[in-house]
Design a protein around this motif. Structure first.
Motif, PDB file in Angstrom:
ATOM      1  N   PRO A 103       3.421   3.168 -13.221  1.00  0.00           N
ATOM      2  CA  PRO A 103       4.350   3.362 -11.950  1.00  0.00           C
ATOM      3  C   PRO A 103       3.741   2.424 -10.842  1.00  0.00           C
ATOM      4  O   PRO A 103       2.581   2.006 -10.672  1.00  0.00           O
ATOM      5  N   CYS A 104       4.786   2.375  -9.815  1.00  0.00           N
ATOM      6  CA  CYS A 104       4.290   1.904  -8.316  1.00  0.00           C
ATOM      7  C   CYS A 104       4.390   3.015  -7.515  1.00  0.00           C
ATOM      8  O   CYS A 104       4.678   4.000  -7.935  1.00  0.00           O
ATOM      9  N   HIS A 105       4.253   2.627  -6.256  1.00  0.00           N
ATOM     10  CA  HIS A 105       4.511   3.914  -5.258  1.00  0.00           C
ATOM     11  C   HIS A 105       5.536   4.351  -4.887  1.00  0.00           C
ATOM     12  O   HIS A 105       5.832   5.541  -4.342  1.00  0.00           O
ATOM     13  N   THR A 106       6.766   3.532  -5.758  1.00  0.00           N
ATOM     14  CA  THR A 106       7.934   3.932  -5.272  1.00  0.00           C
ATOM     15  C   THR A 106       8.485   4.972  -6.314  1.00  0.00           C
ATOM     16  O   THR A 106       9.523   5.551  -5.852  1.00  0.00           O
ATOM     17  N   ASN A 133      -1.394   3.735 -12.147  1.00  0.00           N
ATOM     18  CA  ASN A 133      -0.701   3.190 -10.927  1.00  0.00           C
ATOM     19  C   ASN A 133      -0.906   1.452 -10.599  1.00  0.00           C
ATOM     20  O   ASN A 133      -1.988   1.129 -10.778  1.00  0.00           O
ATOM     21  N   PHE A 134       0.012   1.121 -10.340  1.00  0.00           N
ATOM     22  CA  PHE A 134       0.109  -0.272 -10.125  1.00  0.00           C
ATOM     23  C   PHE A 134       0.108  -0.184  -8.518  1.00  0.00           C
ATOM     24  O   PHE A 134       1.066  -0.424  -7.602  1.00  0.00           O
ATOM     25  N   SER A 135      -0.963   0.405  -7.890  1.00  0.00           N
ATOM     26  CA  SER A 135      -1.110   0.497  -6.500  1.00  0.00           C
ATOM     27  C   SER A 135      -2.640   0.899  -6.231  1.00  0.00           C
ATOM     28  O   SER A 135      -3.315   1.902  -6.901  1.00  0.00           O
ATOM     29  N   VAL A 136      -3.176   0.857  -4.967  1.00  0.00           N
ATOM     30  CA  VAL A 136      -4.204   1.522  -4.729  1.00  0.00           C
ATOM     31  C   VAL A 136      -4.098   2.770  -4.020  1.00  0.00           C
ATOM     32  O   VAL A 136      -4.558   3.670  -4.158  1.00  0.00           O
ATOM     33  N   GLY A 137      -2.812   2.976  -3.240  1.00  0.00           N
ATOM     34  CA  GLY A 137      -2.688   4.223  -2.510  1.00  0.00           C
ATOM     35  C   GLY A 137      -2.076   5.197  -3.620  1.00  0.00           C
ATOM     36  O   GLY A 137      -1.414   4.654  -4.690  1.00  0.00           O
ATOM     37  N   TYR A 138      -2.498   6.501  -3.603  1.00  0.00           N
ATOM     38  CA  TYR A 138      -1.894   7.297  -4.345  1.00  0.00           C
ATOM     39  C   TYR A 138      -1.452   8.659  -3.988  1.00  0.00           C
ATOM     40  O   TYR A 138      -1.250   9.610  -4.645  1.00  0.00           O
ATOM     41  N   VAL A 161      -8.653  -5.351  -5.721  1.00  0.00           N
ATOM     42  CA  VAL A 161      -7.829  -6.503  -5.870  1.00  0.00           C
ATOM     43  C   VAL A 161      -6.805  -7.012  -4.757  1.00  0.00           C
ATOM     44  O   VAL A 161      -6.289  -8.038  -4.767  1.00  0.00           O
ATOM     45  N   LEU A 162      -6.544  -5.846  -4.054  1.00  0.00           N
ATOM     46  CA  LEU A 162      -5.293  -6.241  -3.045  1.00  0.00           C
ATOM     47  C   LEU A 162      -6.056  -6.229  -1.648  1.00  0.00           C
ATOM     48  O   LEU A 162      -5.129  -6.429  -0.612  1.00  0.00           O
ATOM     49  N   SER A 163      -7.219  -5.977  -1.334  1.00  0.00           N
ATOM     50  CA  SER A 163      -7.808  -5.990  -0.074  1.00  0.00           C
ATOM     51  C   SER A 163      -7.718  -7.376   0.744  1.00  0.00           C
ATOM     52  O   SER A 163      -7.344  -7.303   2.048  1.00  0.00           O
ATOM     53  N   GLY A 193      -1.421   0.701   6.435  1.00  0.00           N
ATOM     54  CA  GLY A 193      -1.779   1.846   5.417  1.00  0.00           C
ATOM     55  C   GLY A 193      -0.712   2.435   4.781  1.00  0.00           C
ATOM     56  O   GLY A 193       0.009   2.126   3.712  1.00  0.00           O
ATOM     57  N   ARG A 194      -0.194   3.546   5.430  1.00  0.00           N
ATOM     58  CA  ARG A 194       1.114   4.340   5.032  1.00  0.00           C
ATOM     59  C   ARG A 194       1.633   4.660   6.412  1.00  0.00           C
ATOM     60  O   ARG A 194       1.003   5.074   7.407  1.00  0.00           O
ATOM     61  N   GLY A 195       3.162   4.802   6.354  1.00  0.00           N
ATOM     62  CA  GLY A 195       3.961   5.138   7.546  1.00  0.00           C
ATOM     63  C   GLY A 195       3.673   6.624   7.938  1.00  0.00           C
ATOM     64  O   GLY A 195       3.560   6.702   9.186  1.00  0.00           O
ATOM     65  N   PRO A 221       8.625  -5.854   5.458  1.00  0.00           N
ATOM     66  CA  PRO A 221       8.962  -4.849   4.426  1.00  0.00           C
ATOM     67  C   PRO A 221       7.766  -4.453   3.316  1.00  0.00           C
ATOM     68  O   PRO A 221       8.115  -4.866   2.321  1.00  0.00           O
ATOM     69  N   HIS A 222       6.873  -3.755   3.644  1.00  0.00           N
ATOM     70  CA  HIS A 222       5.875  -3.452   2.957  1.00  0.00           C
ATOM     71  C   HIS A 222       5.177  -4.683   2.082  1.00  0.00           C
ATOM     72  O   HIS A 222       5.474  -4.650   0.780  1.00  0.00           O
ATOM     73  N   LEU A 223       4.735  -5.621   2.609  1.00  0.00           N
ATOM     74  CA  LEU A 223       4.559  -6.835   1.949  1.00  0.00           C
ATOM     75  C   LEU A 223       2.870  -6.954   1.666  1.00  0.00           C
ATOM     76  O   LEU A 223       2.342  -8.036   1.032  1.00  0.00           O
ATOM     77  N   GLY A 224       2.107  -6.068   2.098  1.00  0.00           N
ATOM     78  CA  GLY A 224       0.794  -6.078   2.076  1.00  0.00           C
ATOM     79  C   GLY A 224      -0.082  -6.679   0.774  1.00  0.00           C
ATOM     80  O   GLY A 224      -0.889  -7.591   1.109  1.00  0.00           O
ATOM     81  N   SER A 225       0.468  -6.253  -0.294  1.00  0.00           N
ATOM     82  CA  SER A 225      -0.438  -6.823  -1.363  1.00  0.00           C
ATOM     83  C   SER A 225       0.752  -7.986  -2.012  1.00  0.00           C
ATOM     84  O   SER A 225       0.413  -8.658  -3.257  1.00  0.00           O
ATOM     85  N   ALA A 226       1.811  -8.356  -1.345  1.00  0.00           N
ATOM     86  CA  ALA A 226       2.823  -9.145  -1.872  1.00  0.00           C
ATOM     87  C   ALA A 226       2.322 -10.820  -2.008  1.00  0.00           C
ATOM     88  O   ALA A 226       3.042 -11.459  -1.492  1.00  0.00           O
ATOM     89  N   THR A 281      -2.363 -11.650  -6.350  1.00  0.00           N
ATOM     90  CA  THR A 281      -2.663 -10.173  -6.014  1.00  0.00           C
ATOM     91  C   THR A 281      -1.818  -9.322  -7.148  1.00  0.00           C
ATOM     92  O   THR A 281      -2.427  -8.473  -7.571  1.00  0.00           O
ATOM     93  N   ARG A 282      -0.495  -9.611  -7.021  1.00  0.00           N
ATOM     94  CA  ARG A 282       0.307  -8.967  -7.840  1.00  0.00           C
ATOM     95  C   ARG A 282      -0.422  -9.032  -9.425  1.00  0.00           C
ATOM     96  O   ARG A 282      -0.130  -8.085 -10.145  1.00  0.00           O
ATOM     97  N   ASP A 283      -0.597 -10.116  -9.939  1.00  0.00           N
ATOM     98  CA  ASP A 283      -1.110 -10.396 -10.858  1.00  0.00           C
ATOM     99  C   ASP A 283      -2.238  -9.617 -11.244  1.00  0.00           C
ATOM    100  O   ASP A 283      -2.483  -8.775 -12.132  1.00  0.00           O
ATOM    101  N   ASP A 284      -3.339  -9.725 -10.214  1.00  0.00           N
ATOM    102  CA  ASP A 284      -4.386  -8.989 -10.443  1.00  0.00           C
ATOM    103  C   ASP A 284      -4.343  -7.465 -10.330  1.00  0.00           C
ATOM    104  O   ASP A 284      -5.063  -6.676 -11.163  1.00  0.00           O
ATOM    105  N   MET A 285      -3.210  -6.868  -9.643  1.00  0.00           N
ATOM    106  CA  MET A 285      -3.108  -5.488  -9.496  1.00  0.00           C
ATOM    107  C   MET A 285      -2.622  -4.900 -10.951  1.00  0.00           C
ATOM    108  O   MET A 285      -3.050  -4.030 -11.774  1.00  0.00           O
ATOM    109  N   GLY A 286      -1.890  -5.885 -11.739  1.00  0.00           N
ATOM    110  CA  GLY A 286      -1.239  -5.708 -12.937  1.00  0.00           C
ATOM    111  C   GLY A 286      -2.477  -5.734 -14.045  1.00  0.00           C
ATOM    112  O   GLY A 286      -2.257  -4.613 -14.767  1.00  0.00           O
TER     113      GLY A 286
HETATM  114  C1  8YV Z   1       1.710  -2.062  -3.310  1.00  0.00           C
HETATM  115  C2  8YV Z   1       0.398  -0.675  -1.720  1.00  0.00           C
HETATM  116  O1  8YV Z   1       2.210  -3.204  -3.460  1.00  0.00           O
HETATM  117  O2  8YV Z   1      -1.000  -0.664  -3.320  1.00  0.00           O
HETATM  118  C3  8YV Z   1      -0.684   0.042  -2.527  1.00  0.00           C
HETATM  119  O3  8YV Z   1      -0.939   1.248  -2.434  1.00  0.00           O
HETATM  120  O4  8YV Z   1       0.843  -0.023  -0.762  1.00  0.00           O
HETATM  121  C4  8YV Z   1       1.098  -1.815  -1.910  1.00  0.00           C
HETATM  122  O5  8YV Z   1       0.393  -2.777  -1.424  1.00  0.00           O
HETATM  123  C5  8YV Z   1       2.362  -0.945  -3.937  1.00  0.00           C
HETATM  124  O6  8YV Z   1       2.050   0.367  -3.494  1.00  0.00           O
HETATM  125  C6  8YV Z   1       2.791  -1.185  -5.266  1.00  0.00           C
HETATM  126  O7  8YV Z   1       3.188   0.017  -5.913  1.00  0.00           O
END
Ligand code: 8YV
Length: 322
Positions: free
Chosen positions: A53-56, A76-81, A102-104, A239-241, A287-292, A296-301
């Motif tokens: 999943p993603c953070h969504t 997770n496909f995210s660093v935040g959990y 990978v998203l730093s 980081g996070r809202g 709009p939450h583009l940090g890792s976009a 990076t999105r390839d590397d996260m996957g």
């Molecule tokens: C991600 C993020 O793109 O990885 C995280 O924690 O906040 C974002 O940059 C997003 O969470 C994808 O699930």
């Protein structure tokens, strides 16, 4: 039927990542990228060995308790959990992983973009040009605030915070930071450590928030702490809202206590962010583009898949968080 694990993938992923998923697993993909409800995820997990999943997608204790027992892992496909209740996952025996490192770079880029955009009134200027409201130029026109040589303060000197600090040094900024634990000298790179957030804040001409959302950091940047910032400071959040008390920041942006803010993450994102942010000229919103980025999105996957590969090969996944 084969023994190839079934992976429920909750969002559309980059093509290269989906190709590897198809090659190595039986993925249940989401080509339309629709945001699934918790009930749908539970129903679609009926045959899944793992969920990617993603953070969504929110894995609350209730959702985790209702997942079928065939689900062994949440990769997770995210660093935040903060969207996963780790205690509930542990109690159910689920393995949980994330995608650090990978998203730093990408996220630090956005932090610097937000710093510069907020300081130099970039979105305000762009709106003016697009609206054909740019009528004149003068030496006092759209004056911003210069960041070169100022102080860059970091809350949460983890991987992203460290890269952001490194980039800020490129603007001759003096780096100050708060972290739960002090970094070793080689990682600190001359940054000045403060043992508490309260000690850090008076040193932040720019405050960049990089800590995770936890019960301890919720609403951390409140009225009392904003009052400790230098007058005219800039606040950046990638980081996070939840780390920001929106009412407090809005009040400070209105009064000029905070000169400008650059925000990539929000309470109530995407659709219920604080309405005042939309009206204030001195807020640079993304709009939450940090890792976009494509890279990076390839590397996260791939990192999420590396973790799944380890789990299904009976090895310890590199990025296990539960
Ligand atoms: C991600 C993020 O793109 O990885 C995280 O924690 O906040 C974002 O940059 C997003 O969470 C994808 O699930």
């Amino acid at each position: 039927m084969t023994d190839t694990p079934v992976i429920l993938v909750t969002r559309k992923l980059p093509d290269a990542v989906e190709a590897r998923l198809r090659r190595d697993y039986q993925p249940i993909l989401n080509p339309d990228d629709r945001l699934y409800t918790a009930d749908e995820i539970i129903a679609m997990s009926a045959k899944a060995d793992a969920i990617l999943p993603c953070h969504t997608e929110k894995f609350t204790a209730d959702v985790i308790a209702r997942l079928p027992d065939n689900v062994r892992a949440i990769a997770n496909f995210s660093v935040g959990y903060d969207h996963v209740d780790l205690d509930a996952a542990k109690a159910k025996g689920l393995i949980v992983t994330n995608t650090p490192d990978v998203l730093s770079d990408a996220t630090a880029e956005i932090a610097i973009l937000l710093m510069l955009g907020a300081a130099r009134r970039a979105s305000e200027g762009e709106r003016m040009v697009r609206a054909r409201e740019w009528k004149d130029w003068s030496p006092t026109f759209m004056i911003g605030s210069q960041v070169t040589g100022k102080r860059f303060g970091v809350i949460g000197m983890g991987r992203v915070g460290q890269v952001a600090a490194k980039r800020a040094r490129g603007f001759d900024m003096e780096v100050h930071y708060y972290n739960r634990t002090r970094l070793s000298a080689d990682l600190e790179c001359g940054a000045i450590y403060h043992e508490t957030v309260e000690e850090l804040l008076p040193h932040c001409d720019v405050l960049s928030i990089h800590c995770p959302a936890t019960p301890q950091t919720t609403g951390l940047l409140n009225n009392e702490r904003i009052a400790l910032l230098p007058d005219g400071a800039i606040v950046v959040n990638t980081g996070r809202g939840g780390v920001v008390n929106d009412d407090a920041l809005v009040e400070a942006l209105k009064s000029g206590k905070v000169y400008a803010a650059g925000l990539d993450v929000f309470n109530g994102e995407p659709e219920n962010i604080h309405p005042a942010y939309l009206k204030l000229e001195n807020v640079f919103l993304l709009p939450h583009l940090g890792s976009a980025t494509r890279e990076t999105r390839d590397d996260m996957g791939f990192r999420a898949l590396d973790n799944l590969d380890a789990i299904f090969a009976g090895r310890e996944p590199t990025d296990r968080i539960a």
